[in-house]
Scaffold this motif. Sequence first.
Motif, PDB file in Angstrom:
ATOM      1  N   HIS A 208      -5.024 -20.854  10.411  1.00 11.47           N
ATOM      2  CA  HIS A 208      -4.161 -20.052   9.560  1.00 11.47           C
ATOM      3  C   HIS A 208      -4.913 -18.927   8.863  1.00 11.47           C
ATOM      4  CE1 HIS A 208      -0.643 -23.150   9.103  1.00 11.47           C
ATOM      5  NE2 HIS A 208      -0.764 -22.649  10.325  1.00 11.47           N
ATOM      6  N   THR A 209      -6.155 -18.742   9.208  1.00 15.87           N
ATOM      7  CA  THR A 209      -6.884 -17.603   8.659  1.00 15.87           C
ATOM      8  C   THR A 209      -6.421 -16.294   9.274  1.00 15.87           C
ATOM      9  OG1 THR A 209      -9.094 -16.752   8.127  1.00 15.87           O
ATOM     10  CG2 THR A 209      -8.781 -17.652  10.329  1.00 15.87           C
ATOM     11  N   ILE A 210      -5.677 -16.339  10.374  1.00 18.68           N
ATOM     12  CA  ILE A 210      -5.072 -15.136  10.926  1.00 18.68           C
ATOM     13  C   ILE A 210      -3.557 -15.333  10.992  1.00 18.68           C
ATOM     14  CG2 ILE A 210      -7.070 -14.329  12.229  1.00 18.68           C
ATOM     15  CD1 ILE A 210      -5.875 -15.562  14.749  1.00 18.68           C
ATOM     16  N   GLY A 211      -2.833 -14.253  10.787  1.00 17.72           N
ATOM     17  CA  GLY A 211      -1.392 -14.320  10.938  1.00 17.72           C
ATOM     18  C   GLY A 211      -0.624 -14.319   9.625  1.00 17.72           C
ATOM     19  N   ALA A 212       0.654 -14.593   9.740  1.00 18.11           N
ATOM     20  CA  ALA A 212       1.575 -14.517   8.611  1.00 18.11           C
ATOM     21  C   ALA A 212       2.648 -15.581   8.761  1.00 18.11           C
ATOM     22  CB  ALA A 212       2.215 -13.126   8.548  1.00 18.11           C
ATOM     23  N   ALA A 213       3.463 -15.720   7.724  1.00 15.10           N
ATOM     24  CA  ALA A 213       4.601 -16.644   7.758  1.00 15.10           C
ATOM     25  C   ALA A 213       5.819 -15.957   7.174  1.00 15.10           C
ATOM     26  CB  ALA A 213       4.283 -17.921   6.980  1.00 15.10           C
ATOM     27  N   ASP A 214       6.980 -16.237   7.742  1.00 12.78           N
ATOM     28  CA  ASP A 214       8.228 -15.670   7.232  1.00 12.78           C
ATOM     29  C   ASP A 214       8.603 -16.323   5.906  1.00 12.78           C
ATOM     30  OD1 ASP A 214       8.443 -14.085   9.501  1.00 12.78           O
ATOM     31  OD2 ASP A 214       9.554 -15.623  10.604  1.00 12.78           O
ATOM     32  N   CYS A 215       9.326 -15.571   5.069  1.00 14.48           N
ATOM     33  CA  CYS A 215       9.673 -16.047   3.728  1.00 14.48           C
ATOM     34  C   CYS A 215      10.320 -17.439   3.680  1.00 14.48           C
ATOM     35  CB  CYS A 215      10.580 -15.022   3.046  1.00 14.48           C
ATOM     36  SG  CYS A 215       9.695 -13.524   2.498  1.00 14.48           S
ATOM     37  N   PRO A 216      11.223 -17.795   4.598  1.00 16.52           N
ATOM     38  CA  PRO A 216      11.843 -19.125   4.508  1.00 16.52           C
ATOM     39  C   PRO A 216      10.856 -20.287   4.551  1.00 16.52           C
ATOM     40  CG  PRO A 216      13.116 -17.726   5.979  1.00 16.52           C
ATOM     41  CD  PRO A 216      11.849 -16.974   5.655  1.00 16.52           C
ATOM     42  N   PHE A 217       9.648 -20.050   5.053  1.00 19.66           N
ATOM     43  CA  PHE A 217       8.683 -21.139   5.158  1.00 19.66           C
ATOM     44  C   PHE A 217       7.952 -21.414   3.845  1.00 19.66           C
ATOM     45  CE2 PHE A 217       9.335 -20.071   9.568  1.00 19.66           C
ATOM     46  CZ  PHE A 217       9.318 -21.299  10.191  1.00 19.66           C
ATOM     47  N   PHE A 218       8.032 -20.491   2.882  1.00 22.04           N
ATOM     48  CA  PHE A 218       7.306 -20.705   1.623  1.00 22.04           C
ATOM     49  C   PHE A 218       8.104 -20.302   0.389  1.00 22.04           C
ATOM     50  CE2 PHE A 218       6.163 -16.466   3.218  1.00 22.04           C
ATOM     51  CZ  PHE A 218       6.457 -15.663   2.128  1.00 22.04           C
ATOM     52  N   GLN A 219       9.258 -19.674   0.568  1.00 14.75           N
ATOM     53  CA  GLN A 219       9.999 -19.138  -0.566  1.00 14.75           C
ATOM     54  C   GLN A 219      10.413 -20.226  -1.549  1.00 14.75           C
ATOM     55  OE1 GLN A 219      13.167 -16.584   0.708  1.00 14.75           O
ATOM     56  NE2 GLN A 219      13.288 -15.496  -1.243  1.00 14.75           N
ATOM     57  N   TYR A 220      10.644 -21.441  -1.064  1.00 17.82           N
ATOM     58  CA  TYR A 220      11.045 -22.543  -1.938  1.00 17.82           C
ATOM     59  C   TYR A 220       9.992 -22.861  -2.992  1.00 17.82           C
ATOM     60  CZ  TYR A 220       7.739 -25.631   0.413  1.00 17.82           C
ATOM     61  OH  TYR A 220       6.576 -26.214   0.885  1.00 17.82           O
ATOM     62  N   ARG A 221       8.731 -22.465  -2.735  1.00 20.18           N
ATOM     63  CA  ARG A 221       7.645 -22.767  -3.676  1.00 20.18           C
ATOM     64  C   ARG A 221       7.614 -21.807  -4.849  1.00 20.18           C
ATOM     65  NH1 ARG A 221       2.103 -22.485  -1.397  1.00 20.18           N
ATOM     66  NH2 ARG A 221       1.620 -23.790  -3.214  1.00 20.18           N
ATOM     67  N   ILE A 222       8.165 -20.620  -4.668  1.00 23.93           N
ATOM     68  CA  ILE A 222       8.078 -19.579  -5.687  1.00 23.93           C
ATOM     69  C   ILE A 222       8.882 -19.988  -6.923  1.00 23.93           C
ATOM     70  CG2 ILE A 222       8.521 -17.151  -6.229  1.00 23.93           C
ATOM     71  CD1 ILE A 222       8.343 -16.580  -3.205  1.00 23.93           C
ATOM     72  N   GLY A 223       8.198 -20.119  -8.050  1.00 25.10           N
ATOM     73  CA  GLY A 223       8.853 -20.485  -9.296  1.00 25.10           C
ATOM     74  C   GLY A 223       9.023 -21.967  -9.504  1.00 25.10           C
ATOM     75  N   SER A 224       8.766 -22.762  -8.468  1.00 20.08           N
ATOM     76  CA  SER A 224       8.953 -24.205  -8.610  1.00 20.08           C
ATOM     77  C   SER A 224       7.669 -24.995  -8.388  1.00 20.08           C
ATOM     78  CB  SER A 224      10.019 -24.697  -7.623  1.00 20.08           C
ATOM     79  OG  SER A 224       9.604 -24.474  -6.285  1.00 20.08           O
ATOM     80  N   ASP A 225       6.659 -24.347  -7.832  1.00 18.40           N
ATOM     81  CA  ASP A 225       5.386 -25.020  -7.555  1.00 18.40           C
ATOM     82  C   ASP A 225       4.371 -24.614  -8.615  1.00 18.40           C
ATOM     83  OD1 ASP A 225       2.988 -25.991  -6.549  1.00 18.40           O
ATOM     84  OD2 ASP A 225       3.563 -25.627  -4.462  1.00 18.40           O
ATOM     85  N   ALA A 226       4.068 -25.550  -9.507  1.00 21.93           N
ATOM     86  CA  ALA A 226       3.171 -25.254 -10.619  1.00 21.93           C
ATOM     87  C   ALA A 226       1.752 -24.975 -10.163  1.00 21.93           C
ATOM     88  CB  ALA A 226       3.182 -26.419 -11.612  1.00 21.93           C
TER      89      ALA A 226
END
Length: 331
Positions: A208-226
């Motif tokens: 995972h040191t190269i590349g990207a991920a689409d928002c649906p794969f991590f958006q749930y963490r924004i604001g909820s993952d301390a």
Amino acid sequence: MRGRRGWRADVLARRKRRVVCGRGRRQVLPSMASVPPSAVAELRTDYYASTCPNLEVIVRSSVKQSMAQSPISAPAALRLFFHDCAVRGCDASIMIVNSNGDDEWRDNQSLKPEGFQTILNAKAAVDSDPQCRYKVSCADIMALAARESVYQSGGPYYEVELGRYDGRVSTRDGVVLPHANFNLDQLNAFFSGLGFTQPEMVALSGAHTIGAADCPFFQYRIGSDAIMDPGFASQLNDTCSSNPNAFAFLDPSPVGFDNAFYRNLQVSKGLLGSDQVLYSDMRSRNTVDYYTSNQGAFFGDFVAAMTKLERIGVKTLATGGEIRQDCRFPN
């Protein structure tokens, strides 16, 4: 490059003419029964020495051209190879297009068309050599393309064992892959099913040191993952809220294969929950720290893990394998 829908429409149209003419979605854990037994004894680095002596040069040149056309090509091809090996073994079943839509890659949003096109380009280049035509499996081309994606992105070079045959079956129901929100226990359960230890899993995750991920794969963490760095969370929120089809890079050097992925985890800037847990869980933190301080150690362990991955579920002629003339369709 064609978009995802264009690529799918193209392959399905070709299928119709023939008839007339970073990780996946599912969260269930696998059993080894879903992965065919290995046939490592069949593999060797000089497998094509007499039948296609220029194979590696051809694939190297083709992957280089694909990477020049799109920076997504390298991480997409590498991810494609992992998805292939982890489902039915390294048999290029991920490339198969079924006319009824029942195949491994359908609706898997983490797999990009650039990865498929990189393999198809390399296959076409190999078959353009009369000495090699229809003698090299798609599975071996995928393994070589994955190595080239790593190496040409600045990562380690390693010898690839060859001699795989292509599978003939691909079904959506057979897809069992880690989810982006897996915790360490779930990750260990999945990778142990493939024969990997926890340290090997952490090393392999360094892809995972190269590349990207689409928002649906991590958006749930924004604001909820301390655990997530607040500034990083704010940046991601701006990215995803402005464009539902947006993406974010997995580390600050998304086209360079290095150990920045692990450094990111140390400062709570891991994009995926399943990546950040490698540092937030004390059981794997020491391995992350080790790779952060020693890129050479990461490279060495990554090569060992990739070599192990490449041996999963290898097909032979005796076990129903073939050499596909078109990677998208069984012969």
